[in-house]
Design a protein around this motif. Structure first.
Motif, PDB file in Angstrom:
ATOM      1  N   GLN A 508       0.848  -1.194   0.000  1.00 55.51           N
ATOM      2  CA  GLN A 508       0.000   0.000   0.000  1.00 55.51           C
ATOM      3  C   GLN A 508       0.885   1.245   0.000  1.00 55.51           C
ATOM      4  N   GLY A 509       0.598   2.160  -0.932  1.00 52.66           N
ATOM      5  CA  GLY A 509       1.407   3.364  -1.065  1.00 52.66           C
ATOM      6  C   GLY A 509       2.416   3.291  -2.171  1.00 52.66           C
ATOM      7  N   GLU A 510       2.649   2.093  -2.705  1.00 54.70           N
ATOM      8  CA  GLU A 510       3.566   1.935  -3.832  1.00 54.70           C
ATOM      9  C   GLU A 510       2.792   2.028  -5.138  1.00 54.70           C
ATOM     10  N   SER A 511       3.424   2.589  -6.156  1.00 57.34           N
ATOM     11  CA  SER A 511       2.744   2.782  -7.435  1.00 57.34           C
ATOM     12  C   SER A 511       2.917   1.601  -8.379  1.00 57.34           C
ATOM     13  N   VAL A 512       3.960   0.797  -8.133  1.00 56.57           N
ATOM     14  CA  VAL A 512       4.256  -0.302  -9.045  1.00 56.57           C
ATOM     15  C   VAL A 512       4.482  -1.579  -8.246  1.00 56.57           C
ATOM     16  N   ALA A 513       3.993  -2.677  -8.787  1.00 59.94           N
ATOM     17  CA  ALA A 513       4.218  -3.973  -8.162  1.00 59.94           C
ATOM     18  C   ALA A 513       5.583  -4.514  -8.562  1.00 59.94           C
ATOM     19  N   THR A 514       6.195  -5.270  -7.662  1.00 60.99           N
ATOM     20  CA  THR A 514       7.453  -5.954  -7.968  1.00 60.99           C
ATOM     21  C   THR A 514       7.165  -7.443  -8.155  1.00 60.99           C
ATOM     22  N   GLU A 515       7.967  -8.061  -8.973  1.00 63.10           N
ATOM     23  CA  GLU A 515       7.753  -9.476  -9.252  1.00 63.10           C
ATOM     24  C   GLU A 515       8.461 -10.334  -8.212  1.00 63.10           C
ATOM     25  N   GLY A 516       7.719 -11.307  -7.699  1.00 68.91           N
ATOM     26  CA  GLY A 516       8.325 -12.344  -6.868  1.00 68.91           C
ATOM     27  C   GLY A 516       8.743 -11.909  -5.484  1.00 68.91           C
ATOM     28  N   GLU A 517       9.899 -12.387  -5.062  1.00 70.22           N
ATOM     29  CA  GLU A 517      10.383 -12.239  -3.696  1.00 70.22           C
ATOM     30  C   GLU A 517      10.780 -10.804  -3.381  1.00 70.22           C
ATOM     31  N   ARG A 518      10.573 -10.420  -2.111  1.00 68.06           N
ATOM     32  CA  ARG A 518      11.078  -9.137  -1.640  1.00 68.06           C
ATOM     33  C   ARG A 518      11.424  -9.251  -0.162  1.00 68.06           C
ATOM     34  N   VAL A 519      12.165  -8.258   0.326  1.00 64.48           N
ATOM     35  CA  VAL A 519      12.606  -8.257   1.722  1.00 64.48           C
ATOM     36  C   VAL A 519      11.862  -7.156   2.469  1.00 64.48           C
ATOM     37  N   LEU A 520      11.136  -7.545   3.514  1.00 73.11           N
ATOM     38  CA  LEU A 520      10.480  -6.590   4.398  1.00 73.11           C
ATOM     39  C   LEU A 520      11.402  -6.314   5.575  1.00 73.11           C
ATOM     40  N   SER A 521      11.538  -5.057   5.934  1.00 69.53           N
ATOM     41  CA  SER A 521      12.379  -4.694   7.070  1.00 69.53           C
ATOM     42  C   SER A 521      11.488  -4.566   8.304  1.00 69.53           C
ATOM     43  N   VAL A 522      11.589  -5.522   9.190  1.00 64.80           N
ATOM     44  CA  VAL A 522      10.784  -5.534  10.414  1.00 64.80           C
ATOM     45  C   VAL A 522      11.583  -4.819  11.494  1.00 64.80           C
ATOM     46  N   GLN A 524       9.796  -2.903  14.215  1.00 60.71           N
ATOM     47  CA  GLN A 524       8.956  -2.557  15.362  1.00 60.71           C
ATOM     48  C   GLN A 524       8.506  -3.814  16.083  1.00 60.71           C
ATOM     49  N   ALA A 525       8.048  -3.626  17.320  1.00 63.91           N
ATOM     50  CA  ALA A 525       7.561  -4.767  18.084  1.00 63.91           C
ATOM     51  C   ALA A 525       6.367  -5.412  17.389  1.00 63.91           C
ATOM     52  N   GLU A 526       5.531  -4.585  16.751  1.00 65.16           N
ATOM     53  CA  GLU A 526       4.426  -5.098  15.947  1.00 65.16           C
ATOM     54  C   GLU A 526       4.291  -4.237  14.705  1.00 65.16           C
ATOM     55  N   GLN A 527       4.135  -4.868  13.578  1.00 72.00           N
ATOM     56  CA  GLN A 527       4.153  -4.161  12.303  1.00 72.00           C
ATOM     57  C   GLN A 527       3.224  -4.884  11.333  1.00 72.00           C
ATOM     58  N   THR A 528       2.428  -4.113  10.596  1.00 70.81           N
ATOM     59  CA  THR A 528       1.525  -4.699   9.605  1.00 70.81           C
ATOM     60  C   THR A 528       1.900  -4.202   8.217  1.00 70.81           C
ATOM     61  N   PHE A 529       2.043  -5.136   7.300  1.00 73.78           N
ATOM     62  CA  PHE A 529       2.345  -4.835   5.909  1.00 73.78           C
ATOM     63  C   PHE A 529       1.099  -5.161   5.085  1.00 73.78           C
ATOM     64  N   THR A 530       0.596  -4.164   4.356  1.00 76.15           N
ATOM     65  CA  THR A 530      -0.622  -4.351   3.564  1.00 76.15           C
ATOM     66  C   THR A 530      -0.274  -4.400   2.084  1.00 76.15           C
ATOM     67  N   PHE A 531      -0.612  -5.497   1.434  1.00 75.29           N
ATOM     68  CA  PHE A 531      -0.387  -5.683   0.003  1.00 75.29           C
ATOM     69  C   PHE A 531      -1.699  -5.480  -0.745  1.00 75.29           C
ATOM     70  N   ILE A 532      -1.628  -4.761  -1.855  1.00 77.66           N
ATOM     71  CA  ILE A 532      -2.835  -4.479  -2.638  1.00 77.66           C
ATOM     72  C   ILE A 532      -2.777  -5.232  -3.976  1.00 77.66           C
TER      73      ILE A 532
END
Length: 886
Positions: A508-522, A524-532
């Motif tokens: 959410q907030g990104e204009s372009v999708a990336t293909e396949g694997e990606r690295v999320l940087s965690v 915070q003690a609790e963090q939510t990543f929303t994919f559209i």
């Protein structure tokens, strides 16, 4: 009993050295009953400090001072003071020359620190604090000096005289003695100093560096081992080329030497230009060394060579920074091995070892950060946390920055600090400079102990096509540390469709999708990543490639795990899914053992194993990894209080059920692989390693069926194999089978054939020590009296006592506590001979909290018995204090 507790040393107490040593001139006079060491030190007051002249305090242990001079004037006894650990004098000016002569007895040095004898050869081990057992010195890594070393010895007994750097002179003495002088042009701390004197043969080759210089390569061994060096030489040349291509690091001396030593506490030592190796990490040929031994030689040779830059040219300021060199270099040698063999299989091997052993260290009384805040005895901190977890910290940096930026950071690090003793912060600072990233939070990996836990949950909204991934991180309390702050955790992930394909990823907030694997940087003690724009309910593939050393918790069903095992596009996560599936099944059987005499195996495990066996295009090494059940040690770590005997019984039951259910496809695959082995000469390369590994794993399963025809096939493999990998596998299968007569015959013929090869006999000891059949302890006790065993040799101790206590669950954890008492006896005996080995051997008892109450009581009783046994070394005392303080 010990009445005076050793002192704790704290990182916060670090101070710059009062004095520096510009030049170190050493002369060794080696004799059979003693050695004289003459040291001439050109010293100065540290220019980074004030103009005062405090007392000079030099480290020294087990030394007999024969002579001492200051600026050419002999000092009277009232002008210096001596204790068991220090020599103190009062300098009169800022620059001065101190000369000492000491007498030592290398032949009586069973601790294998400083200068000692191994199989008639003089050699040294100075890391971490062994140099103080050679001469009086500022034995700390931030005191770097240029060394010139002259060695005198009897020419007939010791024709080869070696030290660091390049040879610059040699000559003859009277009475059949001779001498050689070596000069090392690069400043180094004392822990990188080395001397070797012996009757050695040499395998020689050369390497042309990327700038066109020719470097002489020499591997020195005892004459009977001269035919076992070629693999190590090939590994060295491959390492040198790889380090030039991947890191731009070129070797800097005219000669690079390796010496194989039989008596050695560790694997090897990276002394500048003169690496001293445990012989088990050098000697390898098909008839006497397994494939695993060949791979170990390759990895250790690479590791020590890579230290020439990540450890020697740039070294650590103090021992709290040990992972600065070791973690970085383990990462480098792991990447090298991955490039030389299978990258996925190498990653699986590394992670399996990390999770079974280092995670256990993190959960035990000896838990400490990658950069400890304090220690009592530095030799106790050559740990899996420093090495393996330290390597994972470097790997996370590589993941977060990317390969190209990480390389720029390493280049800057070497450029900035060449010839210096630095800290972990300096390494991080170089990475920050090239990336522009603020890595302040990331540095918590260096200061916080324990294994972080990631609790992951998700939700999918079909109407809005949004998928949310919620990640909670926490880290358990460890000794002296509570309320851990959030780490920076790179979470490599992908979302898989119902067909097993990777879905495009757009946060959410990104204009372009990336293909396949990606690295999320965690972070915070609790963090939510929303994919559209997620078109269907996905199945997450999490922590791909094991992108961080954490415990991942996600509520995968068994059907989910089956799907990932069959379809995940990440090889590591396919294996991981299989491991978690097998773990769930074994844990289920453990529960059934307490309730019924007839456990039931989930047939889905058999079905997926059968499907894997049918995949002809699957890499044999990967198939072997898929078929390997989680180790008993790893399963134990999943319990708050484990019953080791029930876990062993459950794992044996599952293994047996798989063997009987899949006997036909396993046998067909084994026979096909065995035929290739018979038709193919031995080659030490990845594809052949893979074939033999799968072949031997299948044989181990098949021998569980107790089929007489399979027994004959096993005896045949043992008897006619042209390599140790197949021969030893056959022996192990027989020793672990009910065919006791055949096993005894095989053991006898093996010992008769290899009785004069110490390293092969170590394998013979280990096979028997690890056998889980009844009577295992009695067999080990009997083997202690075998002529090939010596409790003074670390390799023998690891092969017999170590293998029994770490690999023989059924007998070591016997309900009557006899296995624990046996280990305690040996630890007590070892402590008087080799404190480092004693402190390492006691490790299985220190994890008493992980077991059920009955086994806890048995372990604690032995720990207390050891503590009350007498005057303990500082090494063992520290481990016991921490283990019993929990």
């Amino acid at each position: 009993m010990r009445t005076e507790q050793p002192k704790m040393i704290a990182l916060s107490d670090y101070r710059l050295p009062d004095y520096l040593i510009d030049e170190t001139h050493l002369t060794f006079e080696l004799h059979e009953s003693y050695a004289l060491v003459h040291a001439r030190l050109l010293m100065q007051r540290n220019p980074g400090l004030d103009e005062s002249l405090p007392p000079l305090v030099l480290d020294g242990q087990q030394l007999e001072l024969v002579d001492i001079e200051l600026d050419g004037r002999q000092l009277s006894v009232v002008e210096y003071s001596l204790t068991d650990s220090h020599l103190q004098i009062q300098p009169a000016k800022h620059q001065f020359e101190l000369s000492t002569t000491v007498r030592i007895e290398p032949q009586n040095n069973t601790a294998l620190e400083g200068l000692y004898k191994s199989s008639g050869m003089f050699c040294t081990q100075c890391e971490a604090e062994g140099f103080r057992k050679i001469t009086y010195y500022l034995d700390r890594p931030d005191v770097m000096s240029r060394f010139t070393t002259t060695i005198h010895a009897e020419k007939h007994r010791y024709p080869i005289l070696l030290s660091n750097g390049n040879p610059i002179a040699e000559g003859e003495d009277e009475n059949g003695r001779h001498w050689v002088t070596w000069e090392d042009p690069f400043k180094k701390p004392a822990y990188l100093f080395a001397v070797v004197a012996g009757d050695l043969w040499c395998v020689e080759d050369s390497f042309t560096t990327m700038s066109g210089r020719d470097v002489a390569l020499r591997i020195y061994v005892e004459p009977e081992n001269i035919d076992k060096c070629q693999h190590a030489m090939n590994s060295l040349k491959n390492s040198m080329r790889w380090d030039e291509e991947v890191y731009g690091r070129e070797y800097d001396l005219d000669i690079f030497m390796i010496v194989a030593v039989n008596d050695f506490n560790m694997g090897a030592m990276e002394n500048k230009g003169l690496n001293i190796f445990n012989s088990s990490c050098v000697l390898a040929k098909a008839e006497t060394a397994t494939d695993a031994a060949h791979q170990r030689v390759e990895g250790v040779v690479a590791h020590e060579y890579f230290h020439n830059w990540s450890g020697n040219r740039v070294t650590c300021r103090d021992w709290f920074q040990l992972s600065l060199k070791e973690g970085f270099t383990v990462f480098r040698d792991s990447e090298f091995s991955a490039d030389m063999n299978s990258r996925v299989v190498k990653r699986i091997e590394d992670v399996a070892y990390l999770r079974t052993h280092q995670f256990a260290e993190d959960a035990g009384p000896m838990a400490h950060p990658v950069r400890p805040a304090q220690y009592m005895e530095i030799s106790n901190f050559y740990t899996l946390t420093i090495y393996e977890k330290g390597a994972e910290v470097v790997r996370m940096l590589h993941t977060l920055l990317g390969a190209e930026t990480f390389r720029k950071g390493s280049d800057l690090y070497f450029e900035r600090h060449d010839g210096q003793a630095v800290t972990c912060d300096d390494f991080i600072a170089a990475m920050e400079s090239v990336s522009g990233m603020d890595l302040t939070q990331f540095k918590r990996w260096y200061s916080q102990a324990g294994t972080p836990e990631l609790q992951v949950s998700d939700s999918y909204d079909a109407a809005t096509q949004t998928y949310q991934l919620t990640v909670k991180q926490s880290c358990p309390d460890t000794p002296g540390q509570t309320d851990k702050q959030p780490f920076v955790i790179p979470l490599s992930m992908a979302l898989l469709s119902k067909q097993g394909t990777e879905l495009p990823l757009q946060l959410q907030g990104e204009s372009v999708a990336t293909e396949g694997e990606r690295v999320l940087s965690v972070t915070q003690a609790e963090q939510t990543f929303t994919f559209i724009n997620v078109a269907e309910q996905p199945l997450p593939s999490l922590l791909r490639g094991f992108s961080a050393p954490v415990e991942l918790r996600y509520d995968y069903s068994r059907d989910d795990l089956l799907f990932l095992l069959q379809h995940d596009t990440d090889g590591f996560n396919r294996w991981e899914a299989g491991q978690q599936l097998a773990l769930q099944v074994i844990e289920e059987v453990v529960g059934q053992i307490y309730e019924t005499d007839e456990p039931m195996l989930d047939m889905r495990l058999i079905e997926v194993f059968e499907a894997l066996l049918a995949q002809e295009d699957l890499n044999p090494a990967m198939l072997a990894e898929f078929l390997a059940l989680p180790s008993t040690g790893y399963i134990i770590e999943q319990y708050v209080q484990a019953d080791p005997l029930a876990i062993h019984q459950a794992r044996e039951y599952v293994s047996n059920q798989l063997a009987f259910a899949l006997k036909e496809p396993m046998l067909a695959r084994y026979q096909a692989l065995r035929k290739v082995s018979l038709d193919t000469p031995y080659v030490a390369q990845a594809s052949d390693f893979a074939r033999r590994r799968l072949q031997n794993m299948l044989l181990a399963y098949l021998m569980r069926t107790q089929d007489l025809e399979i027994m004959d096939a096993c005896i045949d493999q043992f008897g006619i194999a042209d390599n140790m990998t197949e021969r030893l596998a056959g022996l192990a299968c027989l020793v672990n089978s009910p065919f006791s007569d055949e096993a005894e015959k095989a053991l006898e013929s093996f010992a008769e054939r290899f009785e004069n090869d110490p390293l092969v006999m170590d394998q013979w000891f280990s096979v028997q020590a690890a056998a889980g059949l009844p009577g295992g302890l009695e067999r080990v006790q009997h083997l202690l009296n075998h002529p090939a065993f010596s409790i003074k040799n670390p390799n023998k101790v690891r092969a017999l006592v170590g293998a029994f206590s770490t690999q023989n669950t059924a007998n070591f954890h016997a309900a009557d506590g006899s296995g624990y008492a046996f280990l305690a006896d040996k630890v007590i005996k070892l402590d008087a001979l080799n404190p480092q080995m004693a402190a390492r051997m006691i490790s299985p008892l220190t994890r008493w909290q992980r077991f059920d109450l009955h086994h806890q009581e048995q372990m604690l009783a032995q720990l207390k018995r050891i503590k009350n046994s007498g005057d303990l070394s500082a090494d063992l005392f520290e481990v016991l204090e921490k283990s019993l303080a929990v």
